[in-house]
Write a protein that holds these residues in place. Structure first.
Motif, PDB file in Angstrom:
ATOM      1  N   MET A 104       0.846  -1.196   0.000  1.00  0.00           N
ATOM      2  CA  MET A 104       0.000   0.000   0.000  1.00  0.00           C
ATOM      3  C   MET A 104       0.885   1.251   0.000  1.00  0.00           C
ATOM      4  N   PRO A 105       0.652   2.185  -0.927  1.00  0.00           N
ATOM      5  CA  PRO A 105       1.438   3.417  -0.956  1.00  0.00           C
ATOM      6  C   PRO A 105       1.379   4.139   0.382  1.00  0.00           C
ATOM      7  N   ALA A 106       2.470   4.846   0.710  1.00  0.00           N
ATOM      8  CA  ALA A 106       2.554   5.517   2.007  1.00  0.00           C
ATOM      9  C   ALA A 106       1.482   6.584   2.179  1.00  0.00           C
ATOM     10  N   ASP A 107       1.187   7.340   1.088  1.00  0.00           N
ATOM     11  CA  ASP A 107       0.191   8.403   1.220  1.00  0.00           C
ATOM     12  C   ASP A 107      -1.209   7.840   1.456  1.00  0.00           C
ATOM     13  N   VAL A 108      -1.514   6.682   0.833  1.00  0.00           N
ATOM     14  CA  VAL A 108      -2.821   6.047   1.046  1.00  0.00           C
ATOM     15  C   VAL A 108      -2.930   5.543   2.482  1.00  0.00           C
ATOM     16  N   LYS A 109      -1.844   4.965   2.976  1.00  0.00           N
ATOM     17  CA  LYS A 109      -1.832   4.461   4.345  1.00  0.00           C
ATOM     18  C   LYS A 109      -1.997   5.603   5.339  1.00  0.00           C
ATOM     19  N   LEU A 110      -1.316   6.725   5.073  1.00  0.00           N
ATOM     20  CA  LEU A 110      -1.419   7.886   5.966  1.00  0.00           C
ATOM     21  C   LEU A 110      -2.839   8.452   5.970  1.00  0.00           C
ATOM     22  N   ALA A 111      -3.452   8.523   4.787  1.00  0.00           N
ATOM     23  CA  ALA A 111      -4.812   9.049   4.702  1.00  0.00           C
ATOM     24  C   ALA A 111      -5.779   8.175   5.495  1.00  0.00           C
ATOM     25  N   GLY A 112      -5.602   6.859   5.413  1.00  0.00           N
ATOM     26  CA  GLY A 112      -6.451   5.954   6.163  1.00  0.00           C
ATOM     27  C   GLY A 112      -6.255   6.112   7.662  1.00  0.00           C
ATOM     28  N   LEU A 113      -5.006   6.291   8.068  1.00  0.00           N
ATOM     29  CA  LEU A 113      -4.706   6.487   9.482  1.00  0.00           C
ATOM     30  C   LEU A 113      -5.362   7.774   9.997  1.00  0.00           C
ATOM     31  N   GLN A 114      -5.289   8.818   9.185  1.00  0.00           N
ATOM     32  CA  GLN A 114      -5.887  10.089   9.589  1.00  0.00           C
ATOM     33  C   GLN A 114      -7.403   9.980   9.703  1.00  0.00           C
ATOM     34  N   ARG A 115      -8.027   9.270   8.766  1.00  0.00           N
ATOM     35  CA  ARG A 115      -9.478   9.083   8.836  1.00  0.00           C
ATOM     36  C   ARG A 115      -9.877   8.319  10.086  1.00  0.00           C
ATOM     37  N   ASP A 116      -9.131   7.256  10.389  1.00  0.00           N
ATOM     38  CA  ASP A 116      -9.442   6.463  11.580  1.00  0.00           C
ATOM     39  C   ASP A 116      -9.251   7.281  12.852  1.00  0.00           C
ATOM     40  N   PHE A 117      -8.202   8.081  12.880  1.00  0.00           N
ATOM     41  CA  PHE A 117      -7.941   8.890  14.070  1.00  0.00           C
ATOM     42  C   PHE A 117      -9.036   9.943  14.249  1.00  0.00           C
ATOM     43  N   ALA A 118      -9.450  10.563  13.131  1.00  0.00           N
ATOM     44  CA  ALA A 118     -10.532  11.552  13.202  1.00  0.00           C
ATOM     45  C   ALA A 118     -11.819  10.896  13.673  1.00  0.00           C
ATOM     46  N   ALA A 119     -12.099   9.687  13.176  1.00  0.00           N
ATOM     47  CA  ALA A 119     -13.305   8.969  13.589  1.00  0.00           C
ATOM     48  C   ALA A 119     -13.267   8.660  15.083  1.00  0.00           C
ATOM     49  N   PHE A 120     -12.100   8.295  15.578  1.00  0.00           N
ATOM     50  CA  PHE A 120     -11.984   8.010  17.012  1.00  0.00           C
ATOM     51  C   PHE A 120     -12.181   9.280  17.837  1.00  0.00           C
ATOM     52  N   LEU A 121     -11.597  10.383  17.387  1.00  0.00           N
ATOM     53  CA  LEU A 121     -11.747  11.637  18.127  1.00  0.00           C
ATOM     54  C   LEU A 121     -13.203  12.036  18.259  1.00  0.00           C
ATOM     55  N   LEU A 122     -14.005  11.762  17.217  1.00  0.00           N
ATOM     56  CA  LEU A 122     -15.405  12.168  17.232  1.00  0.00           C
ATOM     57  C   LEU A 122     -16.303  11.159  17.926  1.00  0.00           C
ATOM     58  N   ARG A 123     -16.024   9.873  17.774  1.00  0.00           N
ATOM     59  CA  ARG A 123     -16.952   8.860  18.283  1.00  0.00           C
ATOM     60  C   ARG A 123     -16.386   7.997  19.408  1.00  0.00           C
ATOM     61  N   GLY A 124     -15.081   7.996  19.573  1.00  0.00           N
ATOM     62  CA  GLY A 124     -14.487   7.302  20.707  1.00  0.00           C
ATOM     63  C   GLY A 124     -14.616   5.789  20.694  1.00  0.00           C
ATOM     64  N   ASP A 125     -14.680   5.170  19.532  1.00  0.00           N
ATOM     65  CA  ASP A 125     -14.818   3.709  19.429  1.00  0.00           C
ATOM     66  C   ASP A 125     -13.539   3.042  19.933  1.00  0.00           C
ATOM     67  N   PRO A 126     -13.602   2.234  21.002  1.00  0.00           N
ATOM     68  CA  PRO A 126     -12.404   1.566  21.524  1.00  0.00           C
ATOM     69  C   PRO A 126     -11.733   0.658  20.500  1.00  0.00           C
ATOM     70  N   ALA A 127     -12.528   0.050  19.619  1.00  0.00           N
ATOM     71  CA  ALA A 127     -11.945  -0.832  18.610  1.00  0.00           C
ATOM     72  C   ALA A 127     -11.054  -0.048  17.654  1.00  0.00           C
ATOM     73  N   VAL A 128     -11.472   1.160  17.311  1.00  0.00           N
ATOM     74  CA  VAL A 128     -10.657   2.011  16.442  1.00  0.00           C
ATOM     75  C   VAL A 128      -9.371   2.394  17.146  1.00  0.00           C
ATOM     76  N   ALA A 129      -9.469   2.728  18.436  1.00  0.00           N
ATOM     77  CA  ALA A 129      -8.278   3.091  19.196  1.00  0.00           C
ATOM     78  C   ALA A 129      -7.296   1.925  19.262  1.00  0.00           C
ATOM     79  N   ALA A 130      -7.809   0.719  19.470  1.00  0.00           N
ATOM     80  CA  ALA A 130      -6.942  -0.453  19.545  1.00  0.00           C
ATOM     81  C   ALA A 130      -6.268  -0.732  18.204  1.00  0.00           C
ATOM     82  N   ALA A 131      -6.983  -0.472  17.114  1.00  0.00           N
ATOM     83  CA  ALA A 131      -6.410  -0.689  15.794  1.00  0.00           C
ATOM     84  C   ALA A 131      -5.360   0.359  15.468  1.00  0.00           C
ATOM     85  N   LEU A 132      -5.543   1.568  15.975  1.00  0.00           N
ATOM     86  CA  LEU A 132      -4.585   2.635  15.704  1.00  0.00           C
ATOM     87  C   LEU A 132      -3.264   2.394  16.418  1.00  0.00           C
TER      88      LEU A 132
END
Length: 275
Positions: free
Chosen positions: A1-29
């Motif tokens: 997976m290209p680095a920029d695609v991986k970074l974008a996915g990481l940022q989306r997951d982190f933003a989702a966790f900040l807004l919704r606080g899903d523990p599963a997302v935090a554990a995956a991050l």
């Protein structure tokens, strides 16, 4: 997976966790971090957004209490996060959200309307400025053409119509709103060149339901005759409303349906009305 695609996915997951606080997302991050470590970031973000909303809706925050307001604000932030890099503009949809949110069950029915009044005052504070109407221009309009005037409102001017006495709640704090139809006119007084006291201040004035209907038609672009002839404005006081708008310098100009004639000018002398 290209680095920029991986970074974008990481940022989306982190933003989702900040807004919704899903523990599963935090554990995956960060599976290597103890549980709850990332919650520090979420608490900071949500607390900051709730504070932004508290500044935009001070009357509602006071009426509900800080704890109740913060709960609603955090839920709103999770569902409708900021879309623009200007936090002063955040919160425009809060009142409509309160109309539909299940969390508001059990809250007083006037809550969304009070939020609309707060937001109208917030928008008035940040609205563009404009030179107020020169009354000499208005006085030069012949009497037979006065009914054809269409007012150009100041950019900060807004009207909030409600089925509750929200103006009293804004003004007096502990007052319990009554189920009475009214309207609240909101606007920011222009800043004079000499920097006189009160310039740039956001003010609001209570109107009766009939005067609110009249103001609504005028601000929508109706002529004075069209607005005064509207059935919903029956019993409204056009002269007093115009006096209120002119005295507070909330009219930026006017347009005429017909070209001006050369007959003698009308003289409009607004009576002082305390907003």
């Amino acid at each position: 997976m290209p680095a920029d695609v991986k970074l974008a996915g990481l940022q989306r997951d982190f933003a989702a966790f900040l807004l919704r606080g899903d523990p599963a997302v935090a554990a995956a991050l960060r599976p290597d971090l103890p549980a709850g470590r990332l919650a520090v970031y979420r608490n900071t973000v949500m607390g900051s957004l709730a504070a932004v909303l508290g500044h935009a809706y001070p009357t509602l925050c006071r009426a509900l209490g800080e704890e109740c307001f913060t709960t609603l604000a955090c839920r709103f932030a999770a569902e409708a996060p900021p879309r623009l890099p200007m936090l002063w503009s955040y919160g425009a949809g809060f009142a409509d959200w309160l109309d539909d949110c299940s969390l508001t069950e059990g809250l007083p029915p006037w809550v969304p309307d009070l939020a609309r009044l707060d937001w109208a005052m917030h928008e008035a504070l940040f609205a563009a400025d404009a030179e107020p109407l020169d009354l000499a221009r208005l006085a030069a309009i012949p009497p037979e053409q006065a009914g054809s005037l269409r007012l150009v409102p100041h950019p900060s001017l807004q009207l909030v119509r409600s089925g509750w006495t929200i103006h009293a709640l804004w003004k007096d704090g502990g007052t319990v709103p009554l189920p009475v139809q009214e309207a609240v006119l909101v606007g920011r007084s222009p800043v004079d060149e000499d920097g006189c006291s009160g310039g740039g201040e956001v003010r609001c004035a209570r109107l009766t339901a009939a005067d609110g209907a009249l103001a609504c038609r005028l601000l929508a672009g109706a002529t004075l005759d069209e607005a005064a002839g509207d059935e919903t404005a029956a019993g409204a006081d056009l002269q007093s409303l115009l006096a209120l708008l002119l005295q507070n310098r909330l009219i930026a100009g006017f347009a005429l349906d017909r070209p001006p004639s050369v007959t003698r000018p009308a003289v409009i002398r607004p009576e002082g009305i305390d907003p």
